[in-house]
Write an enzyme that holds these catalytic residues in place. Structure first.
Site, mmCIF file in Angstrom:
data_model
loop_
_atom_site.group_PDB
_atom_site.id
_atom_site.type_symbol
_atom_site.label_atom_id
_atom_site.label_comp_id
_atom_site.label_asym_id
_atom_site.label_seq_id
_atom_site.Cartn_x
_atom_site.Cartn_y
_atom_site.Cartn_z
ATOM 1 N N LYS A 71 48.295 33.879 35.784
ATOM 2 C CA LYS A 71 48.118 32.963 36.882
ATOM 3 C C LYS A 71 49.248 31.892 36.755
ATOM 4 C CE LYS A 71 43.122 32.511 36.997
ATOM 5 N NZ LYS A 71 42.992 33.964 36.215
ATOM 6 N N ASP A 100 47.738 36.930 39.303
ATOM 7 C CA ASP A 100 46.577 36.792 40.018
ATOM 8 C C ASP A 100 47.020 36.030 41.033
ATOM 9 O OD1 ASP A 100 45.082 38.004 38.014
ATOM 10 O OD2 ASP A 100 44.453 36.144 36.854
ATOM 11 N N GLN A 149 43.880 38.532 49.013
ATOM 12 C CA GLN A 149 42.445 38.099 49.017
ATOM 13 C C GLN A 149 42.326 38.522 50.536
ATOM 14 O OE1 GLN A 149 43.739 34.353 48.063
ATOM 15 N NE2 GLN A 149 42.657 34.250 46.069
ATOM 16 N N ARG A 180 46.799 44.035 43.967
ATOM 17 C CA ARG A 180 45.134 44.226 43.642
ATOM 18 C C ARG A 180 44.790 43.540 44.872
ATOM 19 N NH1 ARG A 180 43.878 40.007 39.381
ATOM 20 N NH2 ARG A 180 44.456 41.663 37.976
ATOM 21 N N LYS A 229 38.341 40.078 47.270
ATOM 22 C CA LYS A 229 37.645 39.146 48.351
ATOM 23 C C LYS A 229 38.379 37.857 48.258
ATOM 24 C CE LYS A 229 33.322 41.407 49.100
ATOM 25 N NZ LYS A 229 31.822 41.422 48.513
ATOM 26 N N GLY A 230 38.405 37.154 47.035
ATOM 27 C CA GLY A 230 38.852 35.748 46.831
ATOM 28 C C GLY A 230 37.772 35.012 46.478
ATOM 29 N N THR A 232 36.795 45.117 43.210
ATOM 30 C CA THR A 232 35.343 44.681 43.888
ATOM 31 C C THR A 232 34.348 45.583 42.958
ATOM 32 O OG1 THR A 232 34.171 44.848 45.812
ATOM 33 C CG2 THR A 232 35.346 46.820 45.527
ATOM 34 N N HIS A 233 33.118 44.784 43.136
ATOM 35 C CA HIS A 233 31.764 45.496 42.596
ATOM 36 C C HIS A 233 30.869 45.689 43.828
ATOM 37 C CE1 HIS A 233 33.625 42.412 39.997
ATOM 38 N NE2 HIS A 233 33.503 43.266 39.050
ATOM 39 N N ARG A 282 34.238 25.611 34.830
ATOM 40 C CA ARG A 282 34.898 25.289 36.070
ATOM 41 C C ARG A 282 34.592 26.528 37.106
ATOM 42 N NH1 ARG A 282 39.831 24.206 34.049
ATOM 43 N NH2 ARG A 282 40.534 26.243 34.157
ATOM 44 N N ARG A 283 34.803 27.718 36.424
ATOM 45 C CA ARG A 283 34.589 28.788 37.443
ATOM 46 C C ARG A 283 33.231 28.791 38.113
ATOM 47 N NH1 ARG A 283 39.235 32.161 37.396
ATOM 48 N NH2 ARG A 283 38.410 32.843 39.531
#
Ligand code: FDA
Length: 301
Positions: free
Chosen positions: A92, A126, A156, A177, A180-181, A219-220, A281-282
């Site tokens: 990052k 990222d 994203q 990469r 979606k974001g 993505t999943h 935080r996430r």
């Protein structure tokens, strides 16, 4: 945001640290580099590739940015020393000083890429929140010219600007990469409707393939995986021309299905001492993830 998501996100600060550690264990490889390398070796045995992310705190000084740069250089050297195949790094730019001084960040990233280049590896930048998008893409553009084939960036699909960014960036060889974001963004900047974010993902992937970019399809979401497979077939791509990417601990069954079908798949493996603040935080930033984590606590593993 569902009521469950909201409730879970509001109660996160009350959750005891060992419990946060318990449910984040699935998504974070551990605290030490050795923990992360164990996970990498396990994933390699499964046939997956990996990308390592050192979890960082918000930084406020140039010294912290320089320390993080050195930590990444050390990581890249250790990957070579341990002969970990198909293992690269994700970084990052805020951890290298993007919000302090963009020229400092550019210089730090350049130093890191010198090591990446010397070790014959690859670094993925990222993508963070929308206050960072333009500066991140500018740094990517200038460094990919200096270090061809050594650096890529994340895009994203919730951002309205992404198809235009793809058109501009693909004027030179590009490595994206596509995800979606994850940040909460204003409507003027990002689509909020789930279906539009998906459609923008497909549009962005199609544009990227048409214009010759290498894409890590991150993505999943099985509908998007299906759309990606449709586009891969339509463009006649061979497996070395793209890769799938998934987060550690998320939908391991889909991971297996894709690897068994002959696709290359890279798992994003975060580790580091800042696991607690990162996890909380996430979870707070995106209560939907808190919902997943909450559900995961009750899911069969
Ligand atoms: P969606 O959110 O619809 O998820 C599909 C299904 O996957 C869900 O139903 C759920 O079962 C499962 N799932 C998804 N995420 C989960 C989680 N965290 N825990 C448990 N289950 C989960 N974002 C960003 O802004 N910048 C970046 O640089 C990156 N980098 C990145 C790398 C990689 C390898 C991945 C896979 C993702 C990212 N992301 C990211 C995050 C990305 O933007 C997005 O928020 C998540 O991948 C969730 O979106 P999906 O496409 O998976 O769909």
């Amino acid at each position: 945001m569902s009521l469950l998501d909201r409730a879970v996100s509001l109660t996160i600060p009350l959750v005891p640290k060992p419990l946060v550690r318990h449910f984040s264990r699935r998504y974070i490889a551990g605290i030490r580099l050795e923990d992360a390398f164990l996970v990498v070796r396990e994933l390699q045995r499964e046939g997956a590739m990996t990308t390592l992310d050192i979890l960082g705190e918000f930084i406020s000084t140039r010294e912290e940015a320089e320390t993080n740069t050195r930590l990444y250089q050390e990581l890249v050297r250790r990957i070579s020393a341990e002969e970990l195949r198909e293992t690269n790094v994700s970084v990052k730019l805020t951890s290298l000083g993007l919000l302090l001084d963009t020229s400092l960040c550019l210089a730090n990233m350049r130093e890191m890429l010198k090591t990446v280049d010397a070790e014959n590896n690859f670094a993925r930048i990222d993508m963070e929140d929308s206050s960072c998008t333009t500066a991140t893409l500018e740094i990517y553009e200038s460094l990919r010219a200096e270090f061809p084939g050594r650096v890529g960036v994340a895009l994203q699909s919730y951002l309205r600007r992404t198809p235009d960014d793809i058109d501009r960036l693909t004027e030179s060889p590009s490595n994206f990469r596509l995800c979606k974001g994850i940040y909460v963004e204003p409507r003027a900047i990002a689509y909020r409707d789930r279906d539009i974010v998906r459609r923008n993902f497909v549009l962005s992937l199609e544009r990227s393939f048409e214009r010759g970019a290498y894409v890590g399809i991150a993505t999943h979401d099985e509908l998007l995986v299906w759309e990606a497979l449709r586009l891969i077939r339509g463009h006649g791509l061979s497996p070395e021309q793209y890769e799938f990417q998934m987060l550690l601990g998320v939908d391991e069954q889909l991971r297996r299905i894709l690897i068994d079908a002959g696709h290359r798949l890279r798992v994003y493996v975060p580790y580091g001492e800042h696991w607690y603040s990162y996890s909380t935080r996430r979870l707070r930033e995106n209560p939907q993830i808190a919902g997943y984590a909450f559900k995961a606590m009750f899911a069969k593993s």
